[in-house]
Design a protein around this motif. Structure first.
Motif, short mmCIF file in Angstrom:
data_model
loop_
_atom_site.label_atom_id
_atom_site.label_comp_id
_atom_site.label_asym_id
_atom_site.label_seq_id
_atom_site.Cartn_x
_atom_site.Cartn_y
_atom_site.Cartn_z
N TRP A 162 -11.13 9.71 -5.56
CA TRP A 162 -10.80 9.82 -4.15
C TRP A 162 -12.07 10.25 -3.41
O TRP A 162 -12.55 11.42 -3.77
CB TRP A 162 -9.69 10.97 -3.77
N THR A 174 -7.84 12.54 5.15
CA THR A 174 -7.62 11.32 4.64
C THR A 174 -8.37 11.02 3.59
O THR A 174 -9.61 10.97 3.74
CB THR A 174 -7.69 10.20 5.93
N TYR A 175 -7.89 10.63 2.58
CA TYR A 175 -8.34 10.19 1.43
C TYR A 175 -8.02 8.93 1.07
O TYR A 175 -6.82 8.34 0.93
CB TYR A 175 -7.88 11.04 0.16
N ILE A 176 -9.20 8.07 0.34
CA ILE A 176 -8.67 6.71 -0.02
C ILE A 176 -9.29 6.61 -1.30
O ILE A 176 -10.41 7.19 -1.69
CB ILE A 176 -9.71 5.53 0.75
N ARG A 177 -8.42 5.96 -2.38
CA ARG A 177 -8.55 5.86 -3.79
C ARG A 177 -10.14 5.02 -3.89
O ARG A 177 -10.55 4.08 -3.18
CB ARG A 177 -7.63 5.10 -4.34
N ASN A 225 -2.44 4.63 -3.03
CA ASN A 225 -3.91 4.03 -2.55
C ASN A 225 -4.65 4.90 -1.48
O ASN A 225 -5.83 4.76 -1.34
CB ASN A 225 -3.53 2.84 -1.59
N LYS A 226 -3.86 5.91 -0.87
CA LYS A 226 -4.45 6.81 0.19
C LYS A 226 -3.45 8.05 0.14
O LYS A 226 -2.42 8.16 -0.29
CB LYS A 226 -4.07 5.95 1.51
N THR A 274 0.73 5.51 0.52
CA THR A 274 0.21 6.60 1.07
C THR A 274 1.11 7.79 0.54
O THR A 274 2.19 7.89 1.16
CB THR A 274 0.23 6.51 2.43
N MET A 316 0.93 -1.38 -0.03
CA MET A 316 -0.07 -0.08 0.02
C MET A 316 0.99 1.27 0.03
O MET A 316 1.86 1.27 0.64
CB MET A 316 -0.90 -0.02 1.30
N THR A 357 -12.27 10.30 3.81
CA THR A 357 -12.81 9.52 4.70
C THR A 357 -12.91 10.18 6.05
O THR A 357 -13.62 9.82 6.94
CB THR A 357 -12.12 8.24 4.81
N GLU A 405 2.29 -0.38 4.85
CA GLU A 405 2.05 0.75 4.39
C GLU A 405 3.45 1.74 4.21
O GLU A 405 4.31 1.36 4.94
CB GLU A 405 1.12 1.61 5.31
N GLU A 458 -2.69 11.32 2.92
CA GLU A 458 -3.00 11.92 4.26
C GLU A 458 -2.38 13.25 3.93
O GLU A 458 -1.25 13.62 3.90
CB GLU A 458 -1.88 11.26 5.37
#
Length: 163
Positions: free
Chosen positions: A135, A157-160, A110-111, A3, A1, A138, A92, A113
């Protein structure tokens, strides 16, 4: 993962003259807490902005310089893809800058911050636009300015999104 971790102003400014344009101690503490004991990927200029390698992290520095010399424990590669290949897939891993590395990695991560610093500043390095179609935000945690922090800021915080 993978980030992406960054602090950017409302105009997506990251820094100027290879330096940050604000001092946010709590953001530094958060960066340290999130990245300690992980692989961190960065461009050469970002690496050179540190007085020394950050403790308890594996540094992967991306540069086109063939004979670039780094301290023991740091790795050098010629591309973002090669940097990502060196990272453990089940853990991560963090992409910490600079502007060109963020631009290349935003399609692969994937993420995100992101610390959104609530100001607009003059800069020469910028964070790429976050495409809301790709995105999903979250979490959002606002922090007002205080005696140690000149600006308000928000941890985002964003998640794909799954396409």
């Amino acid at each position: 993962m993978f980030t992406i971790i960054a602090a950017a102003a409302e105009n997506n400014a990251l820094g100027k003259d290879n330096d940050l344009v604000w001092h946010l101690p709590n953001d530094f503490k958060r960066f340290k807490a999130l990245t300690t004991n992980h692989f961190i990927i960065m461009g050469r200029k970002t690496f050179e902005s540190f007085p020394k390698p950050l403790p308890n992290r594996i540094h992967i520095i991306i540069t086109r310089q063939k004979e670039y010399i780094v301290p023991e424990g740091c790795l050098v590669v010629s591309s973002l893809e090669k940097a990502m290949d060196l990272c453990p897939k089940e853990e991560e891993n963090f992409i910490i800058g600079g502007g060109q590395i963020y631009k290349q990695s935003i399609k692969l991560a994937n993420k995100i911050e992101l610390t959104r610093v609530h100001t607009t500043v003059e800069a020469d390095t910028f964070f790429p636009e976050i495409n809301e179609k790709e995105w999903k935000l979250t979490t959002s945690e606002f922090h007002p300015k205080d005696e140690k922090h000149k600006f308000d800021f928000t941890y985002l915080t964003y998640i794909r999104k799954d396409n």
